[in-house]
Design an enzyme around this catalytic site. Structure first.
Site, PDB file in Angstrom:
ATOM      1  N   ARG A 115      -2.028 -16.653  -2.189  1.00  0.00           N
ATOM      2  CA  ARG A 115      -1.813 -16.745  -0.731  1.00  0.00           C
ATOM      3  C   ARG A 115      -2.199 -15.414  -0.075  1.00  0.00           C
ATOM      4  O   ARG A 115      -2.566 -14.455  -0.755  1.00  0.00           O
ATOM      5  CB  ARG A 115      -0.340 -17.079  -0.439  1.00  0.00           C
ATOM      6  N   SER A 122      -1.743   0.931   1.634  1.00  0.00           N
ATOM      7  CA  SER A 122      -1.075   0.493   2.866  1.00  0.00           C
ATOM      8  C   SER A 122      -0.910   1.700   3.778  1.00  0.00           C
ATOM      9  O   SER A 122      -0.830   2.845   3.297  1.00  0.00           O
ATOM     10  CB  SER A 122       0.311  -0.063   2.528  1.00  0.00           C
ATOM     11  N   TYR A 161       8.069   1.458  -1.839  1.00  0.00           N
ATOM     12  CA  TYR A 161       6.748   0.891  -1.521  1.00  0.00           C
ATOM     13  C   TYR A 161       5.779   1.990  -1.069  1.00  0.00           C
ATOM     14  O   TYR A 161       4.615   2.014  -1.488  1.00  0.00           O
ATOM     15  CB  TYR A 161       6.947  -0.156  -0.422  1.00  0.00           C
ATOM     16  N   ALA A 212       4.652   3.961  -4.051  1.00  0.00           N
ATOM     17  CA  ALA A 212       3.702   3.195  -4.861  1.00  0.00           C
ATOM     18  C   ALA A 212       2.328   3.147  -4.184  1.00  0.00           C
ATOM     19  O   ALA A 212       1.294   3.319  -4.834  1.00  0.00           O
ATOM     20  CB  ALA A 212       4.221   1.768  -5.085  1.00  0.00           C
ATOM     21  N   LYS A 213       2.309   2.935  -2.863  1.00  0.00           N
ATOM     22  CA  LYS A 213       1.029   2.809  -2.163  1.00  0.00           C
ATOM     23  C   LYS A 213       0.303   4.150  -2.065  1.00  0.00           C
ATOM     24  O   LYS A 213      -0.928   4.197  -2.065  1.00  0.00           O
ATOM     25  CB  LYS A 213       1.245   2.196  -0.777  1.00  0.00           C
TER      26      LYS A 213
HETATM   27  P1  NAD Z   1       2.044 -11.834   0.022  1.00  0.00           P
HETATM   28  O1  NAD Z   1       3.464 -11.603  -0.312  1.00  0.00           O
HETATM   29  O2  NAD Z   1       1.689 -12.881   1.023  1.00  0.00           O
HETATM   30  O3  NAD Z   1       1.215 -12.148  -1.313  1.00  0.00           O
HETATM   31  C1  NAD Z   1       1.373 -11.380  -2.473  1.00  0.00           C
HETATM   32  C2  NAD Z   1       0.978 -12.225  -3.683  1.00  0.00           C
HETATM   33  O4  NAD Z   1       1.167 -11.406  -4.857  1.00  0.00           O
HETATM   34  C3  NAD Z   1       1.862 -13.472  -3.847  1.00  0.00           C
HETATM   35  O5  NAD Z   1       1.043 -14.621  -4.050  1.00  0.00           O
HETATM   36  C4  NAD Z   1       2.705 -13.140  -5.084  1.00  0.00           C
HETATM   37  O6  NAD Z   1       3.069 -14.271  -5.857  1.00  0.00           O
HETATM   38  C5  NAD Z   1       1.755 -12.218  -5.861  1.00  0.00           C
HETATM   39  N1  NAD Z   1       2.486 -11.398  -6.842  1.00  0.00           N
HETATM   40  C6  NAD Z   1       3.646 -10.711  -6.638  1.00  0.00           C
HETATM   41  N2  NAD Z   1       4.041 -10.121  -7.778  1.00  0.00           N
HETATM   42  C7  NAD Z   1       3.104 -10.434  -8.726  1.00  0.00           C
HETATM   43  C8  NAD Z   1       2.970 -10.127 -10.098  1.00  0.00           C
HETATM   44  N3  NAD Z   1       3.879  -9.374 -10.747  1.00  0.00           N
HETATM   45  N4  NAD Z   1       1.892 -10.607 -10.764  1.00  0.00           N
HETATM   46  C9  NAD Z   1       0.981 -11.395 -10.135  1.00  0.00           C
HETATM   47  N5  NAD Z   1       1.053 -11.718  -8.826  1.00  0.00           N
HETATM   48  C10 NAD Z   1       2.117 -11.249  -8.136  1.00  0.00           C
HETATM   49  O7  NAD Z   1       1.471 -10.402   0.463  1.00  0.00           O
HETATM   50  P2  NAD Z   1       0.190  -9.972   1.338  1.00  0.00           P
HETATM   51  O8  NAD Z   1       0.665  -9.624   2.687  1.00  0.00           O
HETATM   52  O9  NAD Z   1      -0.926 -10.925   1.166  1.00  0.00           O
HETATM   53  O10 NAD Z   1      -0.155  -8.579   0.629  1.00  0.00           O
HETATM   54  C11 NAD Z   1      -1.175  -8.417  -0.345  1.00  0.00           C
HETATM   55  C12 NAD Z   1      -1.316  -6.941  -0.683  1.00  0.00           C
HETATM   56  O11 NAD Z   1      -1.599  -6.203   0.501  1.00  0.00           O
HETATM   57  C13 NAD Z   1      -0.063  -6.318  -1.291  1.00  0.00           C
HETATM   58  O12 NAD Z   1      -0.411  -5.365  -2.259  1.00  0.00           O
HETATM   59  C14 NAD Z   1       0.578  -5.652  -0.096  1.00  0.00           C
HETATM   60  O13 NAD Z   1       1.421  -4.604  -0.501  1.00  0.00           O
HETATM   61  C15 NAD Z   1      -0.640  -5.168   0.656  1.00  0.00           C
HETATM   62  N6  NAD Z   1      -0.409  -4.910   2.075  1.00  0.00           N
HETATM   63  C16 NAD Z   1      -0.009  -5.911   2.922  1.00  0.00           C
HETATM   64  C17 NAD Z   1       0.214  -5.615   4.268  1.00  0.00           C
HETATM   65  C18 NAD Z   1       0.650  -6.651   5.277  1.00  0.00           C
HETATM   66  O14 NAD Z   1       0.902  -6.285   6.435  1.00  0.00           O
HETATM   67  N7  NAD Z   1       0.748  -7.923   4.924  1.00  0.00           N
HETATM   68  C19 NAD Z   1       0.035  -4.310   4.737  1.00  0.00           C
HETATM   69  C20 NAD Z   1      -0.374  -3.322   3.846  1.00  0.00           C
HETATM   70  C21 NAD Z   1      -0.596  -3.636   2.515  1.00  0.00           C
END
Ligand code: NAD
Length: 250
Positions: A13, A139, A151, A154-155
């Site tokens: 997703r 991030s 977080y 980690a980032k």
């Molecule tokens: P999301 O929660 O919608 O999707 C994350 C996906 O990672 C999920 O499908 C989940 O099942 C999978 N996942 C979690 N733990 C896992 C594991 N141990 N092994 C395999 N899969 C695993 O998140 P998103 O918003 O699509 O974020 C994606 C990436 O972008 C992440 O690394 C997040 O930290 C980063 N990010 C997101 C945002 C934001 O605003 N949404 C901002 C900065 C960074």
């Protein structure tokens, strides 16, 4: 040239799903990796119905055994992977005084250990091919964000990881870069709004009001930037971090 093979983690997703679809649209075969193989079906179906080539793989990126088995499945099912997008992520937000060891460890394990294990498992195929692309998801939280000590550490850690891999793997034709998103509409940010008790629409409007381009980010905004780093033309761009946040600051 044979079709390049990419692995996108956390691709059931959100940003991962959009990235998997974008890379498939660019002509790569894509392994859609997530915790639960069944959950990858929607992304795999979307890629296949658009004429692309995809394989759903269930694996926890923080488990070395699961990672090794998943990469082997990709080799057998699609071919040797030479593109890796370390996107899987979780949040366990809390102010420092309330943050548990488990909140800390879980976030470190998925983002840092997961990216390390996946990169270590895939790099041998890149080195053998003399070509590769690793893109890590950082991030704007790497610059500091209240309630996210785990977080943001980690980032920020992923940025150092990226720069070191860029130095180590460059001579094998492998580039390693980071995309650092700002506020992106996804299940992750929906969960944040819920946790702080804010109505989603109100939350998005408030965040968008702080962003110079005056809108929230969409998953495609990130997929487009990942696709740039993965592209054939980006071979001289390595060890870089691009903030994709609709403006110069968070
Ligand atoms: P999301 O929660 O919608 O999707 C994350 C996906 O990672 C999920 O499908 C989940 O099942 C999978 N996942 C979690 N733990 C896992 C594991 N141990 N092994 C395999 N899969 C695993 O998140 P998103 O918003 O699509 O974020 C994606 C990436 O972008 C992440 O690394 C997040 O930290 C980063 N990010 C997101 C945002 C934001 O605003 N949404 C901002 C900065 C960074």
């Amino acid at each position: 040239m044979t079709q390049r093979v990419a692995i996108v983690t956390g691709a059931a997703r959100g940003i991962g799903a959009a990235t998997a679809q974008r890379l498939a649209g660019d002509g790569l075969a894509v392994a859609v990796l997530d915790l639960d193989e069944a959950a990858t079906k929607a992304t795999v179906d979307a890629i296949e119905s658009a004429g692309g080539n995809a394989l759903g793989v269930g694996a926890d990126v923080s488990s070395p055994e699961a990672v090794e088995a998943a990469v082997e499945r990709v080799v057998e099912g699609l071919g040797a992977p030479t593109v890796l997008v370390n996107n899987a992520g979780i949040t366990r937000d809390n102010l420092l005084f309330k943050m548990t060891e488990s909140d800390w460890d879980m976030v470190m394990n998925v983002h840092l250990r997961g990216s390390f294990l996946m990169s270590r498992a895939v790099q041998k195929h890149m080195v053998a091919a003399g070509w590769g692309r690793i893109v890590n998801l950082s991030s704007t939280s790497a610059l500091g964000n209240r309630g996210q000590a785990n977080y943001s550490a980690a980032k920020a850690g992923l940025q150092g990881f990226t720069k070191t891999l860029a130095i180590e793997l460059g001579k094998f034709g492998v580039t390693v870069n980071c995309v650092a998103p700002g506020f992106i509409v996804s299940d992750m940010t929906k969960a944040t709004a819920e946790r702080i008790g804010q109505d989603w629409e109100v939350y998005v409007a408030a965040r968008a009001a702080e962003i110079p381009v005056a809108r929230a980010g969409q998953v495609e905004d990130i997929a487009n930037t990942v696709a740039f780093f993965v592209g054939e033309g980006a071979g001289f761009v390595s060890g870089q971090v691009i903030y994709v946040a609709g403006g110069p600051r968070t």
